[in-house]
Enzyme design. Sequence first.
Site, PDB file in Angstrom:
ATOM      1  N   PHE A 138      -3.962  -4.249   9.731  1.00 52.51           N
ATOM      2  CA  PHE A 138      -4.478  -2.804  11.110  1.00 52.51           C
ATOM      3  C   PHE A 138      -5.838  -2.481  10.317  1.00 52.51           C
ATOM      4  O   PHE A 138      -6.606  -1.138  10.210  1.00 52.51           O
ATOM      5  CB  PHE A 138      -3.200  -1.716  10.748  1.00 52.51           C
ATOM      6  CG  PHE A 138      -2.395  -1.371   9.866  1.00 52.51           C
ATOM      7  CD1 PHE A 138      -1.426  -2.765   9.472  1.00 52.51           C
ATOM      8  CD2 PHE A 138      -2.724   0.001   8.407  1.00 52.51           C
ATOM      9  CE1 PHE A 138      -0.618  -2.363   8.023  1.00 52.51           C
ATOM     10  CE2 PHE A 138      -2.218  -0.085   7.500  1.00 52.51           C
ATOM     11  CZ  PHE A 138      -0.972  -1.068   7.752  1.00 52.51           C
ATOM     12  N   PHE A 180       8.631  -1.057   7.934  1.00 51.19           N
ATOM     13  CA  PHE A 180       7.036  -0.820   7.085  1.00 51.19           C
ATOM     14  C   PHE A 180       6.420  -2.208   7.145  1.00 51.19           C
ATOM     15  O   PHE A 180       6.406  -2.459   6.386  1.00 51.19           O
ATOM     16  CB  PHE A 180       7.781   1.038   6.268  1.00 51.19           C
ATOM     17  CG  PHE A 180       6.446   1.243   6.144  1.00 51.19           C
ATOM     18  CD1 PHE A 180       5.438   2.098   6.998  1.00 51.19           C
ATOM     19  CD2 PHE A 180       5.698   1.783   4.329  1.00 51.19           C
ATOM     20  CE1 PHE A 180       4.914   2.716   7.532  1.00 51.19           C
ATOM     21  CE2 PHE A 180       4.070   2.162   4.887  1.00 51.19           C
ATOM     22  CZ  PHE A 180       3.711   2.827   5.802  1.00 51.19           C
ATOM     23  N   THR A 181       4.891  -1.425   6.700  1.00 50.48           N
ATOM     24  CA  THR A 181       4.196  -2.228   6.975  1.00 50.48           C
ATOM     25  C   THR A 181       3.948  -3.173   5.430  1.00 50.48           C
ATOM     26  O   THR A 181       4.158  -3.742   4.512  1.00 50.48           O
ATOM     27  CB  THR A 181       2.801  -1.963   7.245  1.00 50.48           C
ATOM     28  OG1 THR A 181       2.714  -0.073   6.240  1.00 50.48           O
ATOM     29  CG2 THR A 181       3.022  -1.387   9.031  1.00 50.48           C
ATOM     30  N   ASP A 226      13.791   3.474   0.481  1.00 47.69           N
ATOM     31  CA  ASP A 226      12.499   4.317   0.676  1.00 47.69           C
ATOM     32  C   ASP A 226      12.705   5.168   0.750  1.00 47.69           C
ATOM     33  O   ASP A 226      13.298   6.389   1.678  1.00 47.69           O
ATOM     34  CB  ASP A 226      11.515   3.901   1.447  1.00 47.69           C
ATOM     35  CG  ASP A 226      10.295   4.246   1.726  1.00 47.69           C
ATOM     36  OD1 ASP A 226      10.192   4.900   1.106  1.00 47.69           O
ATOM     37  OD2 ASP A 226       9.899   2.784   1.750  1.00 47.69           O
ATOM     38  N   TYR A 254      -2.131   8.092 -24.722  1.00 54.04           N
ATOM     39  CA  TYR A 254      -2.074   6.012 -23.513  1.00 54.04           C
ATOM     40  C   TYR A 254      -0.434   5.900 -23.124  1.00 54.04           C
ATOM     41  O   TYR A 254      -0.365   5.392 -22.329  1.00 54.04           O
ATOM     42  CB  TYR A 254      -2.925   4.964 -24.304  1.00 54.04           C
ATOM     43  CG  TYR A 254      -2.147   3.214 -23.811  1.00 54.04           C
ATOM     44  CD1 TYR A 254      -3.138   3.892 -22.322  1.00 54.04           C
ATOM     45  CD2 TYR A 254      -1.148   2.738 -23.386  1.00 54.04           C
ATOM     46  CE1 TYR A 254      -2.800   2.780 -22.114  1.00 54.04           C
ATOM     47  CE2 TYR A 254      -1.355   1.499 -22.750  1.00 54.04           C
ATOM     48  CZ  TYR A 254      -2.328   1.274 -21.837  1.00 54.04           C
ATOM     49  OH  TYR A 254      -1.776  -0.006 -20.891  1.00 54.04           O
ATOM     50  N   ARG A 294      -0.225   2.942  15.723  1.00 54.11           N
ATOM     51  CA  ARG A 294       1.685   1.967  14.705  1.00 54.11           C
ATOM     52  C   ARG A 294       1.918   1.049  16.270  1.00 54.11           C
ATOM     53  O   ARG A 294       2.988   1.889  16.884  1.00 54.11           O
ATOM     54  CB  ARG A 294       1.966   3.075  14.682  1.00 54.11           C
ATOM     55  CG  ARG A 294       1.747   3.843  13.526  1.00 54.11           C
ATOM     56  CD  ARG A 294       1.953   3.812  12.565  1.00 54.11           C
ATOM     57  NE  ARG A 294       1.422   2.442  11.164  1.00 54.11           N
ATOM     58  CZ  ARG A 294       0.951   2.185  10.009  1.00 54.11           C
ATOM     59  NH1 ARG A 294       1.612   3.311   9.433  1.00 54.11           N
ATOM     60  NH2 ARG A 294       0.335   1.110  10.168  1.00 54.11           N
ATOM     61  N   LYS A 298       3.270  11.248   0.066  1.00 57.78           N
ATOM     62  CA  LYS A 298       4.380  12.551   1.141  1.00 57.78           C
ATOM     63  C   LYS A 298       5.314  13.185   0.193  1.00 57.78           C
ATOM     64  O   LYS A 298       4.235  14.340   0.281  1.00 57.78           O
ATOM     65  CB  LYS A 298       5.063  11.053   1.834  1.00 57.78           C
ATOM     66  CG  LYS A 298       4.211  10.248   3.336  1.00 57.78           C
ATOM     67  CD  LYS A 298       3.536   8.974   1.631  1.00 57.78           C
ATOM     68  CE  LYS A 298       3.466   8.002   2.921  1.00 57.78           C
ATOM     69  NZ  LYS A 298       3.124   6.866   1.797  1.00 57.78           N
TER      70      LYS A 298
HETATM   71  N1  PM9 Z   1       2.697   5.211   4.153  1.00 59.38           N
HETATM   72  C1  PM9 Z   1       1.303   6.173   5.977  1.00 59.38           C
HETATM   73  O1  PM9 Z   1       0.534   6.788   6.425  1.00 59.38           O
HETATM   74  C2  PM9 Z   1       0.064   5.146   4.187  1.00 59.38           C
HETATM   75  C3  PM9 Z   1      -0.424   3.779   3.701  1.00 59.38           C
HETATM   76  S1  PM9 Z   1      -0.063   2.887   5.316  1.00 59.38           S
HETATM   77  C4  PM9 Z   1      -1.043   3.627   6.412  1.00 59.38           C
HETATM   78  O2  PM9 Z   1       2.472   6.264   6.559  1.00 59.38           O
HETATM   79  C5  PM9 Z   1       6.901   4.225   3.782  1.00 59.38           C
HETATM   80  C6  PM9 Z   1       7.934   4.628   4.831  1.00 59.38           C
HETATM   81  C7  PM9 Z   1       5.164   4.765   3.891  1.00 59.38           C
HETATM   82  C8  PM9 Z   1       4.672   3.980   3.076  1.00 59.38           C
HETATM   83  C9  PM9 Z   1       2.923   4.969   2.962  1.00 59.38           C
HETATM   84  C10 PM9 Z   1       4.512   3.443   1.908  1.00 59.38           C
HETATM   85  C11 PM9 Z   1       3.724   2.999   0.900  1.00 59.38           C
HETATM   86  C12 PM9 Z   1       5.934   3.510   1.831  1.00 59.38           C
HETATM   87  N2  PM9 Z   1       7.224   3.858   2.323  1.00 59.38           N
HETATM   88  O3  PM9 Z   1       0.705   4.444   0.875  1.00 59.38           O
HETATM   89  O4  PM9 Z   1       2.073   3.233  -1.028  1.00 59.38           O
HETATM   90  O5  PM9 Z   1       5.284   5.522   4.826  1.00 59.38           O
HETATM   91  O6  PM9 Z   1       2.214   5.393  -1.624  1.00 59.38           O
HETATM   92  O7  PM9 Z   1       3.544   4.252  -0.169  1.00 59.38           O
HETATM   93  C13 PM9 Z   1       1.493   5.794   4.791  1.00 59.38           C
HETATM   94  P1  PM9 Z   1       1.958   4.144  -0.607  1.00 59.38           P
END
Ligand code: PM9
Length: 459
Positions: free
Chosen positions: A451, A126-127, A217, A74, A384, A260
Amino acid sequence: MDYSKYPAEPFRIKMVEPVAMISRKERERAAKEAGYNTFLLNSADVYIDLLTDSGTNAMSDRQWAGLLLGDEAYSGSRNFKHLENTVKDLFGFKYVVPTHQGRGAENLLSTIAIRPGQYVLGNMYFTTTRFHQENNGGIFVDIIRDEAHDATLNVPFKGNIDLEKLERVIVEKGAANIAYVCLAITVNLAGGQPVSMQNMREVSEICKRYGVKVFYDATRFAENAYFIKEQEPGYADKSIADITREMFSYADGCTMSGKKDGIVNIGGFLCLNDEELYTEATELVTVYEGMPSYGGMAGRDMEALAIGLKESMQFEYIEHRIKQVRYLGDRLLAAGIPIIEPVGGHAVFLDARRFCPHLEQTQLPAQSLANELYIESGVRSMERGIVSAGRDRVTGENHMPKLETVRLAIPRRVYTYKHMDVVADAVIRLYQRRHEIRGLRFVYEPKQLRFFTARFEHI
Ligand code: PM9
């Protein structure tokens, strides 16, 4: 084929997952059932899945072996130690807080570093990042260079911050009213565009002068480092590891989605240098994610991430990665297809404004195009544009981004050049009958991050 321009895969394939294509009639039905939102398609109905490069990566044999070394205690898992030491070593920050994925880290950072009413400056939104900033009372200000909003301008380091904008906003609003600068490497919604080392250095100098913190980021840091090596004078002979270390030396911390450039399917973390912020983050992580020694990840996930981070910095890997994406872009450009130029790190972005000039932005051209591409070919992509941009929290009006695009995001180590050919041919076929693409309107619009789960119908 020029193998230095488009290098062969630097790996052998030892496990495969069959994919199949359903008929066009079935795809029409699937698209309708999904409310014309490619997020809502069943993956079994998709032939080549370019929805995202996030969490869709193929792990290496070493990463899979690492899963078996998961220490699922844990707390105090040895895999966390491995991850923590790896991140400290590669990025150079003092503290690492694990999270279940990138937005977990964004939630922590936004909560501890933004006071309501403060401004957060960034190189394009970014979203999920902007959601957390705004959710904590922050006001997002876009300070990316103007060229980034124009799909047709082919200039290097299009993700750079405009230094004049940066300084002007700090002076106008007052440094105390700036929560921090959020510098994304690379800039996803600008087309995966990189930021130059010089820009990072200069942003850091300006921010230090005014006492403003800079958080990266870091989601696609290895891709950014490759572009610096390839295109910035003075870096050709430096290793990706050296470039990475220098990039992060200009930051006070970073958020990271391991999904990523960590080359894993789940995971993330927050890095900090400030002890007080770190203490706050460790208090908060237990509320939203889990113990500060796992943050929502299993021990095995942390092991795979520690290994994946190192693999993403291997030159042969990252060179193939960038050039495979570029191959798809080059094929489309050669056929006269409008895309964001230059081609960025993780994806090729179709320019829906020029692809579908007969549709107004309010008729959701990119959403429509993404759907038509799926129906045409079984290739799944992502809108996008106006749908992703959402609404202004104060006025309730739609944000109207200049870039209205469909993203073809390439998962890491998953598809071959032949798959890229199939995608290119599908886009080219669709371009020839682009006038038939009909607009869409919302039938269900979620209040936030619409989206992901919105539904649409044809106008
Ligand atoms: N990015 C992408 O497909 C997955 C979710 S949005 C459709 O590009 C940046 C630059 C990203 C990102 C996710 C996140 C969030 C932060 N910054 O998906 O929560 O491209 O691991 O990361 C997506 P998480």
